[in-house]
Design an enzyme around this catalytic site. Structure first.
Site, PDB file in Angstrom:
ATOM      1  CE1 TYR A  44      -3.183  -2.889   0.478  1.00 22.47           C
ATOM      2  CE2 TYR A  44      -3.764  -1.994   2.616  1.00 22.47           C
ATOM      3  CZ  TYR A  44      -3.971  -2.923   1.618  1.00 22.47           C
ATOM      4  OH  TYR A  44      -4.937  -3.865   1.761  1.00 22.47           O
ATOM      5  CG  HIS A 102      -1.318  -8.432   0.908  1.00 25.98           C
ATOM      6  ND1 HIS A 102      -0.860  -7.156   0.674  1.00 25.98           N
ATOM      7  CD2 HIS A 102      -2.663  -8.350   0.765  1.00 25.98           C
ATOM      8  CE1 HIS A 102      -1.884  -6.351   0.423  1.00 25.98           C
ATOM      9  NE2 HIS A 102      -2.992  -7.062   0.462  1.00 25.98           N
TER      10      HIS A 102
END
Length: 271
Positions: A44, A102
């Site tokens: 991110y 993730h």
């Protein structure tokens, strides 16, 4: 504030897209509103913003639950721990509350034991209080738990909203004492205009987005809506006060259409 069995506040802030000064301000706004759960990830590029906002907020470290996620680029032998230490440096923290894998390694490029054993080592070293996974279907969860043995996976984060309720996976996780975090909990705004949801929202005196968040909480799930607008952040946070009865939940359950908004050709075989 409602939390799950692992101390995670059920309403959190998804920080995807909250980069730069405007992103940090949004995170600061969220903390001011009352959010105490920040969800970030190496991919991110918001770990620094989360760390700066947390420091500037003046809040005590123990009062804010921080999650980050390990990029698939950092799964190789010897790569995960250094990458997590870099994440901690960006967050200005000694430890995160939760570290997630993730995604499963795309197309199995890195064997499951290689990165799971490294994330278990991260917990043993105190870099992360707890560990979990993201986007893991039941088959991979079972493999992961067999590999880890007595090391507990406490969370699975995956797409979950009224249009994709993922009931089989949710039930498996809850029965296995694995908490669930819903990403895209308001389905990227696609719920607006849904006839059944708009009618229920009018009756409840709320928005369809608030309904979606309240529904996740009523199922015992955490939700991490994202926004850069202070009024939207406040509206999302207020969803925690909405009480749904059995009739309300039945309306929400009925709109499930198996609609997935995040998928890749290398994604795992979904449940």
């Amino acid at each position: 504030m409602q939390t799950n069995q692992y101390g995670m506040p059920l309403i959190g802030l998804g920080t995807f897209g909250r980069t730069g000064p405007a992103g940090m301000q949004a995170i600061l706004d969220a903390l001011e509103i009352g959010y105490r759960h920040l969800d970030t990830a190496q991919t991110y590029n918001t770990e620094s913003e989360c760390g700066d906002a947390l420091r500037r907020s003046g809040l005590n470290r123990q009062d804010v639950f921080v999650t980050t996620k390990i990029s698939t680029d950092n799964f190789g032998p010897g790569a995960l721990l250094p990458s997590l230490r870099q994440s901690l440096d960006r967050l200005q923290l000694d430890q995160v509350d939760l570290t997630l894998i993730h995604w499963p390694s795309p197309r199995g490029a890195v064997a499951l034991p290689v990165y799971l054993e490294q994330i278990a080592a991260a917990q043993a070293l105190g870099l992360s209080k707890t560990i979990g996974v993201s986007n893991f279907p039941i088959a991979l969860l079972e493999q992961a738990q067999a590999i880890l043995g007595n090391v507990k996976l406490v969370n699975n984060q995956f797409e979950c909203h009224p249009y994709l309720q993922n009931t089989r996976l949710v039930n498996y996780c809850l029965q296995s004492d694995i908490s669930v975090t819903c990403y895209l909990p308001i389905a990227r705004g696609a719920l607006a205009g849904d006839v059944a949801l708009e009618a229920l929202a009018e009756r409840k005196g709320c928005t369809v987005e608030q309904l979606a968040l309240a529904y996740a909480l009523s199922r015992g799930l955490a939700a991490i809506p994202a926004s850069g607008q202070k009024h939207r952040l406040a509206s999302n946070f207020a969803a925690a006060s909405i009480v749904l009865d059995a009739r309300d939940r039945a309306v929400l359950a009925a709109v499930d259409r198996g609609q997935r908004y995040i998928d890749f050709d290398w994604a795992p075989a979904w449940d």
